[in-house]
Design a protein around this motif. Structure first.
Motif, PDB file in Angstrom:
ATOM      1  N   HIS A 302       0.584  -1.325  -0.025  1.00 53.56           N
ATOM      2  CA  HIS A 302       0.395   0.108  -0.306  1.00 53.56           C
ATOM      3  C   HIS A 302       0.857   1.085   0.029  1.00 53.56           C
ATOM      4  CE1 HIS A 302      -3.645   2.508   0.382  1.00 53.56           C
ATOM      5  NE2 HIS A 302      -2.923   3.310   1.429  1.00 53.56           N
ATOM      6  N   LEU A 303       2.045   1.277   1.006  1.00 52.43           N
ATOM      7  CA  LEU A 303       2.758   2.964   0.942  1.00 52.43           C
ATOM      8  C   LEU A 303       2.902   2.898  -0.590  1.00 52.43           C
ATOM      9  CD1 LEU A 303       4.447   1.891   4.475  1.00 52.43           C
ATOM     10  CD2 LEU A 303       2.212   3.404   4.091  1.00 52.43           C
ATOM     11  N   ASN A 304       3.871   1.419  -1.126  1.00 53.79           N
ATOM     12  CA  ASN A 304       4.854   1.482  -2.392  1.00 53.79           C
ATOM     13  C   ASN A 304       3.070   2.206  -3.937  1.00 53.79           C
ATOM     14  OD1 ASN A 304       7.561   0.908  -1.584  1.00 53.79           O
ATOM     15  ND2 ASN A 304       6.822  -1.367  -2.283  1.00 53.79           N
ATOM     16  N   SER A 305       2.358   1.462  -3.507  1.00 48.12           N
ATOM     17  CA  SER A 305       1.357   2.114  -3.886  1.00 48.12           C
ATOM     18  C   SER A 305       0.963   3.521  -4.461  1.00 48.12           C
ATOM     19  CB  SER A 305       0.118   1.832  -3.893  1.00 48.12           C
ATOM     20  OG  SER A 305       0.034   0.288  -4.553  1.00 48.12           O
ATOM     21  N   PHE A 306       1.257   3.979  -2.835  1.00 48.53           N
ATOM     22  CA  PHE A 306       0.770   5.594  -2.043  1.00 48.53           C
ATOM     23  C   PHE A 306       1.869   6.336  -2.978  1.00 48.53           C
ATOM     24  CE2 PHE A 306       2.359   8.918   0.671  1.00 48.53           C
ATOM     25  CZ  PHE A 306       1.719  10.244   0.683  1.00 48.53           C
ATOM     26  N   LEU A 307       3.835   5.753  -3.268  1.00 50.00           N
ATOM     27  CA  LEU A 307       5.242   6.778  -3.375  1.00 50.00           C
ATOM     28  C   LEU A 307       4.503   6.828  -5.177  1.00 50.00           C
ATOM     29  CD1 LEU A 307       7.557   5.456  -1.303  1.00 50.00           C
ATOM     30  CD2 LEU A 307       6.415   7.368  -1.100  1.00 50.00           C
ATOM     31  N   GLU A 308       4.263   5.818  -5.816  1.00 47.89           N
ATOM     32  CA  GLU A 308       4.170   5.427  -7.330  1.00 47.89           C
ATOM     33  C   GLU A 308       3.033   6.683  -8.049  1.00 47.89           C
ATOM     34  OE1 GLU A 308       2.975   1.041  -7.543  1.00 47.89           O
ATOM     35  OE2 GLU A 308       5.114   0.984  -7.756  1.00 47.89           O
ATOM     36  N   THR A 309       1.885   6.740  -6.854  1.00 50.89           N
ATOM     37  CA  THR A 309       0.765   7.517  -7.094  1.00 50.89           C
ATOM     38  C   THR A 309       1.593   9.479  -7.361  1.00 50.89           C
ATOM     39  OG1 THR A 309      -0.847   6.357  -6.557  1.00 50.89           O
ATOM     40  CG2 THR A 309      -1.385   9.022  -6.744  1.00 50.89           C
ATOM     41  N   HIS A 310       2.177   9.230  -5.924  1.00 52.20           N
ATOM     42  CA  HIS A 310       2.571  10.827  -5.600  1.00 52.20           C
ATOM     43  C   HIS A 310       4.218  11.342  -6.227  1.00 52.20           C
ATOM     44  CE1 HIS A 310      -1.160  12.161  -3.764  1.00 52.20           C
ATOM     45  NE2 HIS A 310      -1.144  10.940  -3.321  1.00 52.20           N
ATOM     46  N   SER A 311       4.670   9.985  -6.487  1.00 57.33           N
ATOM     47  CA  SER A 311       6.291   9.792  -7.014  1.00 57.33           C
ATOM     48  C   SER A 311       6.564   9.534  -8.144  1.00 57.33           C
ATOM     49  CB  SER A 311       7.114  10.418  -5.879  1.00 57.33           C
ATOM     50  OG  SER A 311       8.508  10.107  -6.002  1.00 57.33           O
ATOM     51  N   SER A 312       7.398   8.229  -8.039  1.00 56.25           N
ATOM     52  CA  SER A 312       7.753   7.252  -8.555  1.00 56.25           C
ATOM     53  C   SER A 312       8.335   6.018  -8.339  1.00 56.25           C
ATOM     54  CB  SER A 312       8.635   7.765  -9.372  1.00 56.25           C
ATOM     55  OG  SER A 312       9.988   7.987  -8.827  1.00 56.25           O
ATOM     56  N   SER A 313       8.563   5.013  -9.272  1.00 61.84           N
ATOM     57  CA  SER A 313       8.555   3.603  -8.392  1.00 61.84           C
ATOM     58  C   SER A 313       9.888   3.608  -8.255  1.00 61.84           C
ATOM     59  CB  SER A 313       8.019   2.888 -10.249  1.00 61.84           C
ATOM     60  OG  SER A 313       9.141   2.968 -11.308  1.00 61.84           O
ATOM     61  N   ASP A 314      11.072   4.488  -8.754  1.00 58.33           N
ATOM     62  CA  ASP A 314      12.064   4.327  -8.340  1.00 58.33           C
ATOM     63  C   ASP A 314      12.164   4.695  -6.793  1.00 58.33           C
ATOM     64  OD1 ASP A 314      12.648   4.122 -11.211  1.00 58.33           O
ATOM     65  OD2 ASP A 314      13.331   6.366 -11.401  1.00 58.33           O
ATOM     66  N   HIS A 360       2.997  14.856 -11.816  1.00 61.80           N
ATOM     67  CA  HIS A 360       1.018  15.275 -11.857  1.00 61.80           C
ATOM     68  C   HIS A 360       0.789  15.581 -10.770  1.00 61.80           C
ATOM     69  CE1 HIS A 360       0.177  11.485 -12.790  1.00 61.80           C
ATOM     70  NE2 HIS A 360      -1.138  11.902 -12.301  1.00 61.80           N
ATOM     71  N   LEU A 361      -0.072  16.397 -10.269  1.00 58.71           N
ATOM     72  CA  LEU A 361      -0.880  16.282  -8.731  1.00 58.71           C
ATOM     73  C   LEU A 361      -1.983  15.260  -8.953  1.00 58.71           C
ATOM     74  CD1 LEU A 361      -0.288  17.795  -6.058  1.00 58.71           C
ATOM     75  CD2 LEU A 361      -2.437  19.111  -7.300  1.00 58.71           C
ATOM     76  N   ALA A 362      -2.183  14.492  -7.740  1.00 55.89           N
ATOM     77  CA  ALA A 362      -2.983  13.185  -7.967  1.00 55.89           C
ATOM     78  C   ALA A 362      -3.425  13.511  -7.086  1.00 55.89           C
ATOM     79  CB  ALA A 362      -2.545  11.539  -8.043  1.00 55.89           C
ATOM     80  N   PRO A 363      -4.753  13.281  -6.774  1.00 60.55           N
ATOM     81  CA  PRO A 363      -5.344  13.438  -5.725  1.00 60.55           C
ATOM     82  C   PRO A 363      -5.261  12.474  -4.431  1.00 60.55           C
ATOM     83  CG  PRO A 363      -7.171  12.220  -7.274  1.00 60.55           C
ATOM     84  CD  PRO A 363      -5.872  12.246  -7.892  1.00 60.55           C
TER      85      PRO A 363
END
Length: 449
Positions: A302-314, A360-363
């Motif tokens: 879940h935390l990694n999904s959050f990071l991918e959404t608001h930052s990147s998979s890197d 980009h800015l995600a919800p």
């Protein structure tokens, strides 16, 4: 009498897999079946999806004292109980994995990398002799490189001496040194000798510090390919020169990412193996602890999904942070609280702040809300603990200010003076993830009754 059963590979690593009962009338064929069934149940519980790609057929033999029981050998003179006397209460199960067996089973069991994936790695390495493990920091690339190298040594028939595996740790200043090292290696490979002085495997760690990999490896164009050592490189992300490396230098790329196997399921497999050992040692099964161990990998994803959404998979988090989870209810709760407040939240804040600069800015969705909604500890623990768990507010990362700027206002980011006094900013999880290296070793694995 309670006897111990251990599962052990060729190394002195042992993993506790269960307890069985052995009476004075137990025959060898009955014991054979019990051990096979216990092993099958064990690997299914560790990996409910694929059982690591293993089965009870990967058992090569088992030992009681000095007696080895295998189908190819004659039945021992005494019944099993005759060899389980005194302090000798351990049955050691050996998996296939020896050179003459041409098997990966022992490697798979020890590393928790499912067999089909392991087979693909070895096929690439044996056929092309050069691979690069690429992916975010903390996905176990260095650990995997070393384990692959060890297996290659075993396959080659050469003894595991210090000079059989050469490791070159790359940093920002070592491009010239690496170029010279590879040039000397190419010269040795081209010389008329049998290659006895060369290492069997070369590990080039952290190749992302090299600006132009293609230029670095140009010396190998004239190298005698069949004499060149196996090369295993690691790097934290892909580079634009990768097609050129594949075309001209025969490298093959292996992706090690948190959202793909074997990294994706590793944390769950590791914690379940740890849980099973604890249950056997304490002779009790705790349903609440089982629920917690099931929840930890879900939280990680879940935390990694959050990071991918608001930052990147890197910048996703590797599994190593979660491996030390204590195998008791109260201890795991205290451990997670500290991990959340002092490692995870500070890192998430920093990663999102950086991500706002480029993506980009995600919800906005505070990941701590998911943690609160799914919190696996008892309601009494939640009432006592949740107020001490930090939350991630959008204003903490400049999210609201960034949104205002998008709408044409002047407030773009949180002023520096606002963040200087924020204690969360002072915590930084260096490395943005951790390698899975060496944490799979030295885990005792005994049991039989």
């Amino acid at each position: 009498v309670s006897k111990n059963l251990s599962l052990q590979d060729q190394k002195p690593h042992a993993y506790l897999i269960g307890s069985i009962g052995v009476s004075g009338k137990t025959k060898w064929d009955v014991l054979d079946g019990v051990i096979r069934r216990l092993f099958k149940e064990y690997i299914f519980r560790v990996d409910p999806t694929t059982s690591l790609g293993l089965s009870s057929d990967c058992i090569a033999s088992y030992c009681i004292g000095d007696v080895i029981r295998a189908h190819s050998l004659e039945v021992p003179e005494l019944l099993p109980c005759g060899y389980l006397v005194g302090d000798n209460n351990v049955i050691t199960v050996n998996l296939k994995g020896k050179l003459e067996e041409n098997s990966l089973d022992s490697f798979v069991f020890d590393t928790l990398i499912p067999k089909p994936i392991t087979q693909r790695y070895f096929n690439l390495l044996m056929e092309h002799r050069r691979i690069i493990l690429s992916g975010p920091s903390g996905t176990g690339k260095t650990y995997l490189a070393n384990r692959l190298a060890e297996y290659i040594i075993t396959k080659s028939g050469r003894k595991k001496t210090e000079d059989a595996i050469a490791t070159f740790n790359v940093d920002h200043k070592s491009s010239k040194d690496l170029r010279q090292y590879l040039a000397n290696l190419a010269e040795q490979c081209s010389a008329d000798n049998n290659g006895a002085d060369l290492p069997v495997v070369i590990i080039l760690d952290n190749l992302h510090h090299i600006g132009s990999l293609s230029d670095i490896f140009n010396g190998f164009l004239n190298c005698k390919y069949n004499k060149c050592p196996y090369i295993i490189g690691t790097m934290n992300q892909g580079v634009s020169s990768s097609p050129n490396l594949e075309l001209h230098h025969n490298f093959r790329w292996v992706l090690c990412a948190n959202h793909t196997e074997p990294v994706k399921g590793f944390l769950g497999r590791y914690l379940r193996r740890k849980l099973i050992e604890t249950e056997i040692e304490r002779n009790i099964r705790n349903n609440e602890l089982i629920k917690i161990i099931d929840w930890i990998p879900k939280t990680w994803h879940h935390l990694n999904s959050f990071l991918e959404t608001h930052s990147s998979s890197d910048v996703t988090i590797g599994p190593r942070l979660f491996l030390p989870c204590p195998m008791d209810v109260d201890g795991s709760r205290v451990w997670f609280t500290d991990l959340w407040n002092y490692s995870l939240v500070p890192y998430l804040l920093e990663a999102v702040r950086e991500g706002l600069q480029v993506c980009h800015l995600a919800p906005w969705e505070d990941p701590s809300k998911w943690v609160a909604d799914t919190y696996p500890w008892s309601s009494a623990s939640l009432q006592h603990e949740w107020p001490s768990l930090l939350q991630l507010r959008p204003e903490d990362v400049g999210y609201e200010g960034y949104a205002s700027a998008k709408e044409g206002t002047t407030s773009k980011h949180v002023p520096q003076t606002d963040t200087e006094g924020d204690p969360l900013v002072r915590f930084k999880l260096w490395g943005k993830g951790f390698s899975v290296c060496t944490l799979l070793s030295h885990v005792k694995l005994f049991t039989v009754q």
